[in-house]
Structures are given as structure tokens and as C-alpha cells.
Design a protein around this motif. Sequence first.
Motif, mmCIF file in Angstrom:
data_model
loop_
_atom_site.group_PDB
_atom_site.id
_atom_site.type_symbol
_atom_site.label_atom_id
_atom_site.label_comp_id
_atom_site.label_asym_id
_atom_site.label_seq_id
_atom_site.Cartn_x
_atom_site.Cartn_y
_atom_site.Cartn_z
ATOM 1 N N HIS A 1 66.420 42.147 12.169
ATOM 2 C CA HIS A 1 66.146 43.387 12.889
ATOM 3 C C HIS A 1 64.864 44.049 12.420
ATOM 4 O O HIS A 1 64.393 44.991 13.039
ATOM 5 N N GLU A 2 64.271 43.569 11.326
ATOM 6 C CA GLU A 2 63.068 44.188 10.785
ATOM 7 C C GLU A 2 61.798 43.467 11.233
ATOM 8 O O GLU A 2 60.704 43.993 11.084
ATOM 9 N N LEU A 3 61.913 42.252 11.749
ATOM 10 C CA LEU A 3 60.737 41.432 12.029
ATOM 11 C C LEU A 3 60.337 41.512 13.501
ATOM 12 O O LEU A 3 61.138 41.234 14.385
ATOM 13 N N THR A 4 59.098 41.869 13.736
ATOM 14 C CA THR A 4 58.544 41.794 15.089
ATOM 15 C C THR A 4 58.087 40.361 15.341
ATOM 16 O O THR A 4 57.927 39.584 14.387
ATOM 17 N N PRO A 5 57.859 39.979 16.606
ATOM 18 C CA PRO A 5 57.368 38.620 16.857
ATOM 19 C C PRO A 5 56.101 38.289 16.090
ATOM 20 O O PRO A 5 55.936 37.157 15.604
ATOM 21 N N ARG A 6 55.181 39.251 15.958
ATOM 22 C CA ARG A 6 53.945 38.988 15.206
ATOM 23 C C ARG A 6 54.258 38.666 13.747
ATOM 24 O O ARG A 6 53.645 37.778 13.140
ATOM 25 N N GLU A 7 55.203 39.408 13.182
ATOM 26 C CA GLU A 7 55.562 39.165 11.778
ATOM 27 C C GLU A 7 56.252 37.818 11.609
ATOM 28 O O GLU A 7 56.037 37.130 10.593
ATOM 29 N N VAL A 8 57.062 37.408 12.584
ATOM 30 C CA VAL A 8 57.708 36.101 12.525
ATOM 31 C C VAL A 8 56.655 35.002 12.534
ATOM 32 O O VAL A 8 56.698 34.060 11.727
ATOM 33 N N VAL A 9 55.676 35.126 13.440
ATOM 34 C CA VAL A 9 54.599 34.124 13.513
ATOM 35 C C VAL A 9 53.810 34.093 12.210
ATOM 36 O O VAL A 9 53.443 33.020 11.712
ATOM 37 N N ARG A 10 53.577 35.274 11.639
ATOM 38 C CA ARG A 10 52.828 35.332 10.380
ATOM 39 C C ARG A 10 53.589 34.608 9.266
ATOM 40 O O ARG A 10 52.988 33.908 8.437
ATOM 41 N N GLU A 11 54.903 34.748 9.228
ATOM 42 C CA GLU A 11 55.707 34.046 8.227
ATOM 43 C C GLU A 11 55.690 32.533 8.471
ATOM 44 O O GLU A 11 55.604 31.750 7.527
ATOM 45 N N LEU A 12 55.770 32.122 9.734
ATOM 46 C CA LEU A 12 55.732 30.689 10.050
ATOM 47 C C LEU A 12 54.369 30.086 9.720
ATOM 48 O O LEU A 12 54.281 28.908 9.355
ATOM 49 N N ASP A 13 53.302 30.891 9.838
ATOM 50 C CA ASP A 13 51.954 30.403 9.521
ATOM 51 C C ASP A 13 51.816 29.998 8.063
ATOM 52 O O ASP A 13 50.921 29.225 7.705
ATOM 53 N N ARG A 14 52.689 30.518 7.212
ATOM 54 C CA ARG A 14 52.616 30.168 5.787
ATOM 55 C C ARG A 14 52.997 28.715 5.539
ATOM 56 O O ARG A 14 52.646 28.143 4.503
ATOM 57 N N ALA B 1 59.534 33.065 18.124
ATOM 58 C CA ALA B 1 59.488 34.450 17.645
ATOM 59 C C ALA B 1 60.050 35.406 18.698
ATOM 60 O O ALA B 1 60.792 36.345 18.382
ATOM 61 N N ILE B 2 59.723 35.154 19.960
ATOM 62 C CA ILE B 2 60.254 35.985 21.048
ATOM 63 C C ILE B 2 61.763 35.791 21.165
ATOM 64 O O ILE B 2 62.522 36.758 21.344
ATOM 65 N N ALA B 3 62.224 34.529 21.052
ATOM 66 C CA ALA B 3 63.666 34.255 21.130
ATOM 67 C C ALA B 3 64.415 34.986 20.022
ATOM 68 O O ALA B 3 65.515 35.518 20.240
ATOM 69 N N LEU B 4 63.814 35.031 18.834
ATOM 70 C CA LEU B 4 64.450 35.711 17.711
ATOM 71 C C LEU B 4 64.506 37.218 17.943
ATOM 72 O O LEU B 4 65.540 37.861 17.714
ATOM 73 N N ARG B 5 63.410 37.786 18.401
ATOM 74 C CA ARG B 5 63.380 39.224 18.650
ATOM 75 C C ARG B 5 64.340 39.617 19.755
ATOM 76 O O ARG B 5 64.956 40.698 19.725
ATOM 77 N N ASN B 6 64.492 38.736 20.765
ATOM 78 C CA ASN B 6 65.420 39.029 21.861
ATOM 79 C C ASN B 6 66.853 39.138 21.370
ATOM 80 O O ASN B 6 67.671 39.842 21.971
ATOM 81 N N ARG B 7 67.167 38.448 20.289
ATOM 82 C CA ARG B 7 68.515 38.589 19.708
ATOM 83 C C ARG B 7 68.729 40.012 19.206
ATOM 84 O O ARG B 7 69.793 40.594 19.392
ATOM 85 N N TYR B 8 67.711 40.544 18.545
ATOM 86 C CA TYR B 8 67.819 41.926 18.068
ATOM 87 C C TYR B 8 67.905 42.889 19.253
ATOM 88 O O TYR B 8 68.726 43.806 19.272
ATOM 89 N N ARG B 9 67.039 42.669 20.264
ATOM 90 C CA ARG B 9 67.060 43.546 21.429
ATOM 91 C C ARG B 9 68.433 43.520 22.095
ATOM 92 O O ARG B 9 68.945 44.558 22.517
ATOM 93 N N ARG B 10 69.019 42.335 22.193
ATOM 94 C CA ARG B 10 70.340 42.204 22.810
ATOM 95 C C ARG B 10 71.394 42.964 22.007
ATOM 96 O O ARG B 10 72.293 43.594 22.569
ATOM 97 N N SER B 11 71.279 42.906 20.663
ATOM 98 C CA SER B 11 72.279 43.569 19.813
ATOM 99 C C SER B 11 72.252 45.083 19.959
ATOM 100 O O SER B 11 73.210 45.759 19.593
ATOM 101 N N GLN B 12 71.155 45.627 20.503
ATOM 102 C CA GLN B 12 71.035 47.074 20.645
ATOM 103 C C GLN B 12 71.546 47.584 21.991
ATOM 104 O O GLN B 12 71.534 48.791 22.241
ATOM 105 N N LEU B 13 71.983 46.663 22.852
ATOM 106 C CA LEU B 13 72.432 47.066 24.191
ATOM 107 C C LEU B 13 73.919 47.414 24.188
ATOM 108 O O LEU B 13 74.665 46.993 23.289
ATOM 109 N N PRO B 14 74.381 48.151 25.188
ATOM 110 C CA PRO B 14 75.825 48.402 25.322
ATOM 111 C C PRO B 14 76.576 47.080 25.480
ATOM 112 O O PRO B 14 76.019 46.092 25.987
ATOM 113 N N ASP B 15 77.825 47.080 25.068
ATOM 114 C CA ASP B 15 78.596 45.839 25.027
ATOM 115 C C ASP B 15 78.652 45.143 26.384
ATOM 116 O O ASP B 15 78.519 43.918 26.471
ATOM 117 N N LYS B 16 78.821 45.906 27.466
ATOM 118 C CA LYS B 16 78.932 45.303 28.791
ATOM 119 C C LYS B 16 77.667 44.551 29.161
ATOM 120 O O LYS B 16 77.717 43.423 29.671
#
Length: 466
Positions: free
Chosen positions: A12-25, A38-53
Motif C-alpha cells: 500500500h506504500e509503493l506507487t508504480p514508479r517506486e515499484v519500477v525503481r525497486e525492480l531496476d535494482r 507495477a500497475i497490476a500491483l498498484r491496482n490491488r491496493y486501489r481495489r482494496s480501498q473500494l467498498p466490498d460490493k
Amino acid sequence: MADLNKLPGSAHELTPREVVRELDRYIIGQDEAKRAVAIALRNRYRRSQLPDKMRQEIYPKNILMIGPTGVGKTEIARRLAKLVDAPFIKVEATKFTEVGYVGRDVESIIRDLMENAVRMVKEEHVARVKTRAQVLAEDRLVSLLLQPHKKPSGGNPLDILLGRRPPEPEQTEEEKTEISRKRGELLQQLRSGALEDHELEVEVDEPMPQLEVGGASINIGDMMGGMMPKRKKLRHVKVKEAREILTNEESQKLIDEDAVKDEALRRCEQSGIVFLDEIDKIAGRGSSGHGPDVSREGVQRDILPIVEGSTVNTKYGPVRTDFMLFIGAGAFHVAKVTDLIPELQGRFPVHVHLKSLTQEDFVAILTQTDNAITRQYAALLEVDKVHLTFDDDALSEIARIAMLSNEAGEDIGARRLHAVFEELLEDVSFNAGGDSMPDVYLTITADYVKEHLKAAKELDMRRYIL
């Protein structure tokens, strides 16, 4: 709104840019693939913030990586899973056969993923109780040092079999005081490290027999529902080993197995990542349905329900695959993506292409990544007092040879560097070692590379062939 804790690790703390930066290492280039995961990972966080329905209506967009071997497909998926502490499993699609043939069934993928999730969560729970477990283990160690195990003599055979022991005689106040004083002295010696090499006997659980069924081990005790009593055996070990054994035992007693199972199940379903490698090898290639190709389409149809979303029974309970992220990968040299059955193609909507590595990529792999192979070999040989350094010109020459070798033969990507380094440092690795070995400082130059690599000489000779 969902709780942030619905995702493990720091997802929940990593933006797509930060994920790419970590993978670049760890991975050079392949920006298209990195952005997709990175987008797929961030979408998991976005999904977790939505109402259950609404959350129940949003499914992961699975990814298909297309590119030659050794360019970073597996590494991207593996590093992504480590980044967020997500359950991860890599499987070869060619391992599985259609239902009705001898081989592994595709549901074993999810069972193995669930096992990985349980192991991961259990390690986290053990880490939380480690301090308390160490204190309890020390207390047991002091007791064992003060009163070693006595071999049972006579008695009822049934009592011995069930681990029952005769009651200990009552102690006087003087005996209790003396024992308390001795325990204090032993505890002080134990903590100071004075008793590390002292030997003693430790009673441990004897593992239950295992049955091998379809390539998997089944514990007979689990089959009997835990009705069989645990058998004990005595091990003769040193204090430092006994401390580890007892700490592990105490940790297992302190953790809540039900909480581990529930957390692992949730994490497996919501955060699991399945990497299906060699998916192109189960494509049809327009075969007539005879010979070894006969079950390929069947394997695809067996994989389809898992990727679409189904429920798989495991020993920890039913596991839903609806919200797992599936990453397929393959070279697709012979077969094409369109050779996969349409239903499976539709379940991998995001296609990313990974490129072959250039000489500049090889130089970057050798110099910029955190796990650079140059650092690995330098660390290995430093154990035997050989201190390696590499000139820039030498790294450029190694990169050139690796690239030309891939062009001249099979393109195996970055794995070619391992072959090059093994040949380059063969003499050094063979002759290093021994108590009489002095410190040796060796600088690898471009000339050294040319002298010690057969491929370099062969490639140089080709310039004179018309």
C-alpha cells in the motif's frame, strides 16, 4: 472502505514508479514489462480501498510476457512477489498433463501456492514470538543441564509407550534453594557462552512416516487426524544446537495455528502470484492431434478454470483463485500467442514484449544491479583469500563476448554471463584455497579475458574468414 492491512508487506506504500525503481535494482531494461507488473500491483491496493460490493466485481488483469529466455521474465515476477511479501509460485506449464493422463494435475499449483503462503505467514508469526521462545528455551536448557534425561527402567510398558512418567519425589526447602542457586549459575554461564560446546541429550518429536503419492509427501499422522501419539527420541547434541531445537519447539507452541491458517488463506486468495512459465510449449502449433501434442490443448483447458476463477480444495480448506494474479511467460519462437485457445488468450489481456539483451545491457547487468555477478564471484573467491577486481575494459569485453556468443549460438540471455564467468575464472577457482594460501590480489583486464576465454579467440579468428 477496506482496511490498508488487507494487503501484506508495503504494497500500500509503493506507487508504480517506486515499484519500477525497486525492480531496476535487479533487472536491466524491460521497461514495458516492469510498468505492467507495477500497475497490476498498484491496482490491488486501489481495489482494496473500494467498498466490498465494488471490490468483488474487479478482477486482476493477468499478464503475458513474450520474449527469449534469460531476459528477466521470471526475475521480474519473483522480485515483485518479494517486494510485497506475497505468496509466489513458479511452475512450468509443461509439467502438467490433461486429466486422464499420468502426471501432475493443475490444481496442485494452488495447493503448492497455499503451502508457500502458510510457510511465509508461519515464519512471520515465529519471528514475533522469538524473544519469548528464546527465554523459555533457555529455561528448559538450564533444567536439562541441571537434571539430564534418565533412561526409563522397568515400569508398565503401556506407560512407557504413551510417554507417562512416574511422579517425582517431593523436595525439601533446602534442596529447592540449592537447585535455585545452581539454576542461576547455569543461566549466567549459558548467557555468557561458556557452555556452547557442552554436550547434552534433548528429547525431540520423532517425525511421522511419510507416504509418497503422486509426487507429494503425505504425513500418516495427518491422515489419522492426529490420533496417533507423538513418539519421542533422544538426540545427543551440543548446547548451541539444543538451543535452536528448543527455541523452534517453543515457537511452535506459542503461535496460533488457526490464525496462521486464516491469514495464509486470505493472503493466498487476495495477494497470490502464479508465474506460469513455458506457456508457449502447450500451444497447439497447428498439430494434427497425434503424438506428444495430443494433450496440449487439454492442459490449456485444465488451466483455464484456475485462471478464470475457481475453488480448489486444499488441506487448509477451499481456496478461491478469482483474485490471484497470473503471469504467463514464453519465448513463442515456434508457437504464436494465437495458437493458444481463445478462452485462455482472453484471460491474459495484457501482453508485454521483452527484448533481447544488447552489449550495453550486459555491461549494466555487470555493474549496476545489486546482485551483479561480478560481486558474487568476488565474494565467493574472497573466502579463499583471492581479492578480485574488474577493469571497465574487461567488463566491456565480457559483455561483447556474451552478446556475440548469443548471436552465434542459442540466445540464452543473461544466463550466458554465468557460462562466460565460469570459463574465465576456472583456473583461479580451481587453484584457490588451502590453509597455506596467501592473500592474492587479481585484477581482471581485457587482455586477461581474451587469453582465458576460448570464445574470444574464436570470435577474433572469424574476422579473417571471408
